[in-house]
Enzyme design. Structure first.
Site, PDB file in Angstrom:
ATOM      1  NE  ARG A   1      11.699 -57.602 -29.310  1.00  8.16           N
ATOM      2  CZ  ARG A   1      12.863 -57.226 -28.798  1.00  8.16           C
ATOM      3  NH1 ARG A   1      13.885 -58.055 -28.785  1.00  8.16           N
ATOM      4  NH2 ARG A   1      13.019 -56.011 -28.321  1.00  8.16           N
TER       5      ARG A   1
ATOM      6  CE  LYS B   1      22.727 -42.391 -19.499  1.00  8.62           C
ATOM      7  NZ  LYS B   1      23.511 -42.802 -20.673  1.00  8.62           N
TER       8      LYS B   1
ATOM      9  N   GLY C   1      13.533 -48.065 -29.120  1.00  8.42           N
ATOM     10  CA  GLY C   1      14.145 -46.969 -29.878  1.00  8.42           C
ATOM     11  C   GLY C   1      13.309 -46.559 -31.067  1.00  8.42           C
TER      12      GLY C   1
HETATM   13  P1  AMP Z   1      15.292 -45.991 -19.654  1.00 16.46           P
HETATM   14  O1  AMP Z   1      15.942 -47.070 -20.470  1.00 16.46           O
HETATM   15  O2  AMP Z   1      15.914 -44.656 -19.809  1.00 16.46           O
HETATM   16  O3  AMP Z   1      13.786 -45.975 -19.813  1.00 16.46           O
HETATM   17  O4  AMP Z   1      15.601 -46.349 -18.134  1.00 16.46           O
HETATM   18  C1  AMP Z   1      15.101 -47.485 -17.522  1.00 16.46           C
HETATM   19  C2  AMP Z   1      15.902 -47.772 -16.308  1.00 16.46           C
HETATM   20  O5  AMP Z   1      15.868 -46.658 -15.456  1.00 16.46           O
HETATM   21  C3  AMP Z   1      15.403 -48.937 -15.516  1.00 16.46           C
HETATM   22  O6  AMP Z   1      16.339 -49.978 -15.574  1.00 16.46           O
HETATM   23  C4  AMP Z   1      15.254 -48.390 -14.102  1.00 16.46           C
HETATM   24  O7  AMP Z   1      15.776 -49.253 -13.114  1.00 16.46           O
HETATM   25  C5  AMP Z   1      16.077 -47.133 -14.159  1.00 16.46           C
HETATM   26  N1  AMP Z   1      15.641 -46.147 -13.157  1.00 16.46           N
HETATM   27  C6  AMP Z   1      14.426 -45.632 -12.971  1.00 16.46           C
HETATM   28  N2  AMP Z   1      14.414 -44.803 -11.916  1.00 16.46           N
HETATM   29  C7  AMP Z   1      15.658 -44.794 -11.398  1.00 16.46           C
HETATM   30  C8  AMP Z   1      16.259 -44.139 -10.290  1.00 16.46           C
HETATM   31  N3  AMP Z   1      15.568 -43.336  -9.517  1.00 16.46           N
HETATM   32  N4  AMP Z   1      17.570 -44.376 -10.079  1.00 16.46           N
HETATM   33  C9  AMP Z   1      18.272 -45.203 -10.869  1.00 16.46           C
HETATM   34  N5  AMP Z   1      17.747 -45.846 -11.937  1.00 16.46           N
HETATM   35  C10 AMP Z   1      16.462 -45.650 -12.193  1.00 16.46           C
END
Ligand code: AMP
Length: 396
Positions: A35, A198, A377
């Site tokens: 950054r 999510k 974000g």
């Molecule tokens: P996000 O912030 O929504 O992009 O999510 C990122 C996080 O999702 C990372 O820390 C990953 O470890 C987690 N992630 C990805 N695939 C899976 C999965 N199949 N089960 C649990 N966590 C996951």
């Protein structure tokens, strides 16, 4: 939006909002200075013009007032090394000391202000606080894309005190240009890869992308909500039960719009959320009880790769599995490699910030994709079509 190329800074004091919210270890060593390095071209241009620079940033999430833990003093030394000049420090971002040090700055000199978030007025977007900050410089530059989705005092509110004298820095400008290129002028086929934990975080973006993309690849934890909604059994995999309906609606919408959706067909499962857990590979819709899907399987990787190899624009947001654990990084790494290969043959690849950027960095592939965004974000909101307060304030 005017950029810093529209002005010569000779004799001017530029007040720059940067995002120096870098990770520090327990001895206050910077563990990733991306950054900071991302803002260097903007700072150097102003210094080379014969201007002086006052830098303001937040660091972490201080709860109430100043603490050593969140002091920006910890980065002065490294910033001085990177710039090749001694950077001054004001241990309060407003007040007498900051005013005097800013006033005394000569051409080519740099002053860093203490953490803006030591004042609750920063996040509240307090106008009086913004006005006090504004008095420190002649010109306002915003180079903090990562916080542009916040209407904070230093990221947006302050701009009203710089009518005709507010500019985007190089980082801010290139973030926006790259996002615009993907949204408005993509070479086709255009493929978006959505992953991460999510569905709920990415619904708005997925909906928006359905009007833009030719292919939508869905992986990561969010894929299991789709698998379950389609009647699969997903064991203990991540599930947003209340989003199943929506998942089916998104699939319907995609079909109606002629978007090719590619979901995982096989999954690496584990009997614990642990790198040393027992593993197996099964069909995504047949995950047994007591097991959870933590990565995409080999067949899925091959399916995703085939689509990526044929893509001319790629937007990637969110990992394909729990890439932080070595045994479940394979899918994310393979997709990263496929994005790199597509880039080599002429595709434009934009990696969304946050975890996808962390994954690409982990695999040492940052320089082999077209652009890695610094905004998590902020990029999501920009891509969803929202007007970012920090960008809007520069345009008014
Ligand atoms: P996000 O912030 O929504 O992009 O999510 C990122 C996080 O999702 C990372 O820390 C990953 O470890 C987690 N992630 C990805 N695939 C899976 C999965 N199949 N089960 C649990 N966590 C996951």
């Amino acid at each position: 939006m005017k950029t810093i190329d529209d002005i010569n800074f000779a004799g001017k004091k530029a007040l720059i909002r940067v995002d120096f919210n870098v990770p520090l270890d327990k001895n206050f060593n910077i563990t990733d200075d991306k950054r900071i390095t991302a803002a260097l071209p903007t700072i150097k241009k102003i210094l080379n013009d014969g201007g002086s620079v006052i830098l303001m940033s937040h660091l972490g999430r201080p709860k109430s007032g100043p603490t050593n833990e969140f002091s920006l003093s910890h980065i002065v030394k490294h910033l001085s090394t990177l710039l090749g000049t001694n950077v001054g420090f004001a241990d309060d971002c407003i007040g007498e000391q900051a005013t005097q040090k800013a006033a005394a700055l000569k051409a080519g000199e740099v002053l860093l202000l203490e953490n803006l978030r030591f004042y609750k007025e920063e996040e509240k977007g307090d106008v009086a606080f913004a006005e006090k900050l504004s008095k420190l410089g002649d010109v306002y530059v915003n180079d903090a894309f990562g916080t542009a989705h916040r209407a904070h005092a230093s990221t947006a509110i302050i701009a009203q005190f710089f009518a005709g004298a507010k500019f985007s820095g190089y980082l801010m400008a290139s973030e926006i240009n790259n996002a615009e290129k993907v949204l408005n002028n993509p070479d086709r086929p255009f493929t978006a890869i959505m992953g991460g934990a999510k569905v709920s975080d990415k619904i708005l973006l997925i909906e928006k992308l359905l009007d833009k993309v030719d292919n939508l690849i869905i992986g990561g934890g969010m894929a299991y909500t789709f698998a379950k909604a389609q009647g699969g059994t997903i064991g203990d995999s991540l599930l947003e039960a209340d989003k199943q309906e929506l998942a089916l609606e998104l699939l319907e919408k995609a079909k109606a719009k002629g978007v090719n959706i590619i979901l995982p067909t096989d999954t690496v499962i584990a009997d614990d959320f642990n790198n040393n857990a027992n593993t197996n590979t099964v069909l995504t819709k047949e995950i047994p009880d007591g097991w959870m899907g933590l990565d995409i399987g080999a067949q899925t990787i091959a399916n995703f790769n085939a689509v990526l190899a044929n893509s001319k624009t790629i937007l990637w947001n969110g990992p394909m599995g729990v890439f932080e654990m070595a045994n479940f990084e394979v899918g994310t790494k393979a997709v990263a490699q496929a994005v790199v290969e597509a880039t080599k043959t002429g595709a434009f690849s934009l990696i969304g910030g946050g975890d996808s950027a962390a994954a690409v960095a982990k695999f040492g592939m940052e320089d082999e994709v077209s652009y890695v965004s610094t905004g998590g974000g902020a990029l999501l909101e920009y891509m969803e079509g929202k007007e970012l307060p920090g960008v809007k304030a520069l345009n008014n």
